[in-house]
Design a protein around this motif. Structure first.
Motif, mmCIF file in Angstrom:
data_model
loop_
_atom_site.group_PDB
_atom_site.id
_atom_site.type_symbol
_atom_site.label_atom_id
_atom_site.label_comp_id
_atom_site.label_asym_id
_atom_site.label_seq_id
_atom_site.Cartn_x
_atom_site.Cartn_y
_atom_site.Cartn_z
ATOM 1 N N HIS A 83 39.473 -2.039 -57.921
ATOM 2 C CA HIS A 83 40.827 -1.725 -57.492
ATOM 3 C C HIS A 83 41.463 -0.800 -58.520
ATOM 4 C CE1 HIS A 83 44.035 -3.695 -54.727
ATOM 5 N NE2 HIS A 83 44.063 -2.390 -54.679
ATOM 6 N N ALA A 84 41.297 0.509 -58.340
ATOM 7 C CA ALA A 84 41.737 1.465 -59.359
ATOM 8 C C ALA A 84 43.244 1.695 -59.319
ATOM 9 C CB ALA A 84 40.998 2.792 -59.198
ATOM 10 N N LEU A 85 43.837 1.666 -58.119
ATOM 11 C CA LEU A 85 45.291 1.813 -58.000
ATOM 12 C C LEU A 85 45.815 0.758 -57.041
ATOM 13 C CD1 LEU A 85 45.661 5.714 -57.639
ATOM 14 C CD2 LEU A 85 46.174 4.328 -59.657
ATOM 15 N N GLY A 118 48.581 4.378 -70.729
ATOM 16 C CA GLY A 118 48.043 3.059 -70.416
ATOM 17 C C GLY A 118 46.638 2.955 -70.957
ATOM 18 N N PRO A 119 46.127 1.732 -71.057
ATOM 19 C CA PRO A 119 44.793 1.542 -71.621
ATOM 20 C C PRO A 119 43.723 2.179 -70.739
ATOM 21 C CG PRO A 119 45.654 -0.516 -70.743
ATOM 22 C CD PRO A 119 46.765 0.476 -70.680
ATOM 23 N N SER A 120 42.569 2.367 -71.330
ATOM 24 C CA SER A 120 41.458 3.000 -70.616
ATOM 25 C C SER A 120 41.113 2.233 -69.337
ATOM 26 C CB SER A 120 40.242 3.030 -71.545
ATOM 27 O OG SER A 120 39.254 3.838 -70.997
ATOM 28 N N GLY A 121 40.928 2.929 -68.269
ATOM 29 C CA GLY A 121 40.510 2.310 -67.017
ATOM 30 C C GLY A 121 41.660 1.834 -66.150
ATOM 31 N N THR A 148 48.131 10.767 -71.173
ATOM 32 C CA THR A 148 47.852 10.692 -72.608
ATOM 33 C C THR A 148 47.573 9.252 -73.032
ATOM 34 O OG1 THR A 148 48.738 11.110 -74.812
ATOM 35 C CG2 THR A 148 50.316 10.496 -73.124
ATOM 36 N N HIS A 149 46.941 9.126 -74.199
ATOM 37 C CA HIS A 149 46.728 7.809 -74.802
ATOM 38 C C HIS A 149 47.676 7.587 -75.968
ATOM 39 C CE1 HIS A 149 42.503 7.053 -73.102
ATOM 40 N NE2 HIS A 149 43.325 6.144 -72.632
ATOM 41 N N SER A 150 48.456 8.627 -76.275
ATOM 42 C CA SER A 150 49.239 8.572 -77.500
ATOM 43 C C SER A 150 50.706 8.313 -77.185
ATOM 44 C CB SER A 150 49.066 9.909 -78.255
ATOM 45 O OG SER A 150 50.205 10.175 -79.044
HETATM 46 N N1 LIG Z 1 34.234 7.714 -58.861
HETATM 47 C C1 LIG Z 1 34.415 6.424 -59.198
HETATM 48 N N2 LIG Z 1 33.646 5.461 -58.657
HETATM 49 C C2 LIG Z 1 33.823 4.164 -58.975
HETATM 50 N N3 LIG Z 1 34.751 3.701 -59.820
HETATM 51 C C3 LIG Z 1 35.554 4.612 -60.412
HETATM 52 C C4 LIG Z 1 35.426 6.005 -60.134
HETATM 53 N N4 LIG Z 1 36.344 6.677 -60.860
HETATM 54 C C5 LIG Z 1 37.029 5.731 -61.554
HETATM 55 N N5 LIG Z 1 36.561 4.481 -61.280
HETATM 56 C C6 LIG Z 1 37.080 3.234 -61.817
HETATM 57 O O1 LIG Z 1 38.461 3.208 -61.588
HETATM 58 C C7 LIG Z 1 39.130 2.672 -62.709
HETATM 59 C C8 LIG Z 1 40.173 3.656 -63.167
HETATM 60 O O2 LIG Z 1 39.519 4.791 -63.695
HETATM 61 P P1 LIG Z 1 40.301 6.023 -64.302
HETATM 62 O O3 LIG Z 1 39.297 7.060 -64.633
HETATM 63 O O4 LIG Z 1 41.387 6.421 -63.386
HETATM 64 O O5 LIG Z 1 40.897 5.413 -65.646
HETATM 65 P P2 LIG Z 1 41.796 6.115 -66.744
HETATM 66 O O6 LIG Z 1 43.081 5.400 -66.765
HETATM 67 O O7 LIG Z 1 41.825 7.573 -66.536
HETATM 68 O O8 LIG Z 1 40.994 5.757 -68.067
HETATM 69 P P3 LIG Z 1 40.791 6.649 -69.379
HETATM 70 O O9 LIG Z 1 42.032 6.517 -70.167
HETATM 71 O O10 LIG Z 1 39.644 5.985 -70.061
HETATM 72 O O11 LIG Z 1 40.496 8.048 -68.945
HETATM 73 C C9 LIG Z 1 38.081 2.359 -63.736
HETATM 74 O O12 LIG Z 1 37.822 0.980 -63.684
HETATM 75 C C10 LIG Z 1 36.891 3.141 -63.306
HETATM 76 O O13 LIG Z 1 35.717 2.438 -63.622
#
Ligand SMILES: Nc1ncnc2c1ncn2[C@@H]1O[C@H](COP(=O)(O)OP(=O)(O)OP(=O)(O)O)[C@@H](O)[C@H]1O
Ligand SMILES: [Mg+2]
Lengths: 268, 332
Positions: free
Chosen positions: A32-34, A51-54, A205-207
């Motif tokens: 659930h990415a969003l 926000g944190p990674s992912g 950004t991460h900062s």
């Molecule tokens: N093409 C994809 N297929 C499957 N899962 C994906 C895909 N792209 C992103 N995700 C998943 O969706 C979630 C959000 O990813 P996203 O790349 O948007 O994170 P982010 O906030 O940009 O992280 P970061 O700061 O590390 O760049 C993550 O859990 C990632 O594993």
């Protein structure tokens, strides 16, 4: 320039997301990415996503760019659906890596979108020259990317996104790989560029300092599922010297962002 | 901005210093290469002695010398090394100058190469330049067709899933069939419809050279990463624009690696194409005639001519590659 940029765009929010959802289907099950993202970005705003990674920052930007298809909710860009907006070349996208084509000179890289969009020869020349000046790279037109430092390459990739003069600029951690000193300089340059052109910016950004320094609006996100946990409107003035970062207001906003990030982590 | 960073080799050295550096660099490469060549030639000469021993001893016996064992039938069952050890004198003296040696000495091959190239008119039926040209023309025709076909197939494979699934397996299967088996069939089939001469050989050349081009070109056209492709999507680029502005330029280094393999394969194809027909012209014909009449010196000189031709072709492609990639800014 600000006047023309505002004059030709339609009325209403530049980006409007309502109950936006996106689930990736992977081998390990759905991600659930969003989740239920609601956001309106007005013309001329500088919006940072932190926000944190992912937590889905890149995914949201890619949705706006029409590179990813949401699985629920609605999203409009300049009043169009993202795919139509993409075909109407409504935005410039700056990726995390500069991604310049090694077989093209810096000038040639900036010409690339202009060639694809069919600008006249004269117009191409003029725009390459102007955007190079805009990012302070005059004189590097005929250099190849490997002859430039990482920071210069990143500036060239910003110039590439600016060259066709879209009103909306999407930037995914454009300065993530750079050291703090270069980053400060580029932040200053980006702010002045924004002030001069009046473009609408979405900036990942991460900062925390970077987000607070640049933005008129800061969107704090949290992971699993990726969602917005806080939206902060910045009271900082439009004119921002670097030492504004020692001011009371600045420190207060930075504190609120940090709190928002922590709360998001605990809730997850 | 300076063009040479201070850390580059030769930076900060004057012109004469740079020349000296270059010489040292080149010398550093040339000396080991020459050493290996000298060692190989020495080994070759040594190998001539046992390989030609039976003939050497026979010649000595005919001219009235004492040889052991005296009976020819007994000698026939002996190995070349044993025979050389029993008759060191004759084996050594006659090893390098026979008319039809089992293994000709390097200088015999060199002399034959020289005589049949520089030593006669290029139009002569015995000239290696004449035969080389016959083979080369078929090679180039086949190479051109094979390269064009390979590129077309690669473009199709990259753009169409159906072609990817249907063409690639057949391309791979086609290369597992020994060329020796399929060459006579191609020639016979084409002959039966009245096609002969250059064309059947060119077909075999093309058959051998299209495959490396397909493989390399598919890899090259797929080499742009997702980000570079997404970038073009954000510009609303068409498939054609993506091909011309991204996939094609990105594939060129891969293409050239394939072309070098392909041109050598083409030459082999043309030579193999000359063998089953009993052709009278071409390097393959020289090989065939040589083995027919036991003219080993002729065989070896034709072999070397083919090897030199292949090296020249590969070098020409490498030269074009260097020039083109440098102009594109891909080679530094
Ligand atoms: N093409 C994809 N297929 C499957 N899962 C994906 C895909 N792209 C992103 N995700 C998943 O969706 C979630 C959000 O990813 P996203 O790349 O948007 O994170 P982010 O906030 O940009 O992280 P970061 O700061 O590390 O760049 C993550 O859990 C990632 O594993
Ligand atoms: Mg990201």
């Amino acid at each position: 320039m600000q006047a023309t940029a505002q004059g030709r765009a339609p009325a209403g929010s530049v980006v409007e997301a309502k109950a936006l959802n996106l689930t990736f289907h992977t081998n390990d099950g759905p991600v659930h990415a969003l989740k239920d993202v609601n956001l309106a970005v007005e013309r001329g705003e500088f919006v940072s996503f932190i926000g944190p990674s992912g937590c889905g920052k890149t995914t949201f930007l890619r949705c706006v760019a029409g590179l990813e298809t949401p699985t629920g909710g609605s999203l409009s860009v300049n009043g169009l659906d993202p795919d139509a907006a993409r075909r109407a070349r409504a935005y410039g996208y700056v990726f995390q890596a500069a991604g310049l084509y090694p077989w093209r000179t810096i000038g040639g890289n900036i010409r690339l979108p202009l060639e694809i969009m069919g600008f006249s020869e004269e117009e191409k020349k003029r725009r390459v020259r102007d955007t190079l000046a805009l990012v302070d790279l005059d004189g590097f037109e005929n250099k190849y990317p490997w002859q430039l430092s990482g920071g210069m390459q990143q500036r060239a990739s910003i110039a590439r996104a600016l060259s066709f003069d879209a009103d909306l600029l999407l930037m995914d951690e454009p300065f993530g790989a750079l050291d703090e000193i270069v980053r400060d300089r580029l932040n200053e340059e980006l702010l002045s560029l924004w002030a001069r052109t009046g473009k609408t910016m979405l900036f990942v950004t991460h900062s925390i300092p970077e987000a607070v320094y640049l933005s008129t609006k800061i969107v704090v996100m949290s992971p699993r599922p990726g969602r917005i946990s806080d939206v902060i409107d910045s009271p900082l003035p439009k004119e921002r010297p670097l030492d504004i970062r020692d001011s009371r207001d600045f420190i207060d906003i930075a504190h609120r962002v940090r709190e928002g990030l922590r709360a998001g982590m605990e809730a997850a | 901005m300076t063009d040479t960073p201070l850390s580059a080799p030769g930076a900060g050295v004057g012109r004469s210093g740079r020349v000296a550096l270059w010489l040292r660099g080149a010398g550093g490469r040339i000396v080991p290469v020459l050493t290996v060549i000298a060692a190989l030639i020495a080994l070759w000469y040594v190998a001539c002695i046992p390989m030609n021993a039976h003939q050497s001893v026979l010649l000595a016996e005919r001219s009235g010398a004492e040889v052991t064992p005296a009976a020819a039938s007994e000698r026939r069952n002996m190995g070349g090394i044993a025979l050389s050890l029993r008759n060191p004198g004759p084996a050594l003296s006659a090893a390098f100058a026979q008319d039809r040696p089992v293994l000709p000495a390097p200088h015999q091959v060199a002399v034959e190469l020289w005589d049949s190239t520089a030593g006669m008119r290029p139009t002569s039926k015995r000239s290696l330049i004449f035969h080389g040209w016959i083979t080369l023309s078929a090679t180039l025709a086949g190479f051109a067709v094979g390269t064009a076909l390979g590129i077309l197939l690669a473009v199709g494979i990259v753009h169409s899933r159906v072609m990817d699934m249907s063409v690639m397996p057949w391309a791979i299967v086609s290369q597992t069939i020994p060329i020796i088996a399929i060459a006579p069939m191609i020639i016979v089939v084409l002959y039966s419809v009245g096609v002969q001469g250059l064309l059947p050989k060119a077909v075999i050349s093309a058959y051998l050279s299209f495959f490396p081009v397909v493989v390399g070109m598919v890899k090259g056209l797929r080499s742009p990463d997702a980000m570079q492709l997404d970038l073009l999507r954000t510009y609303g680029a068409t498939g054609g624009q993506t091909f011309w502005k991204l996939r094609l330029p990105a594939s060129l280094p891969y293409l050239f690696a394939s072309l070098k393999i392909g041109v050598a394969a083409s030459l082999i194809g043309a030579i193999v194409g000359e063998l089953p027909t009993g052709a009278v012209r071409g390097l393959g014909a020289r090989l065939l005639a040589g083995s027919y009449y036991g003219q080993t010196v002729q065989i070896w000189s034709a072999l070397f001519a083919a090897a030199i031709l292949a090296a020249v072709l590969v070098a020409i492609i490498a030269g074009i590659e260097r020039m083109l990639l440098r102009r594109m800014g891909l080679a530094r």
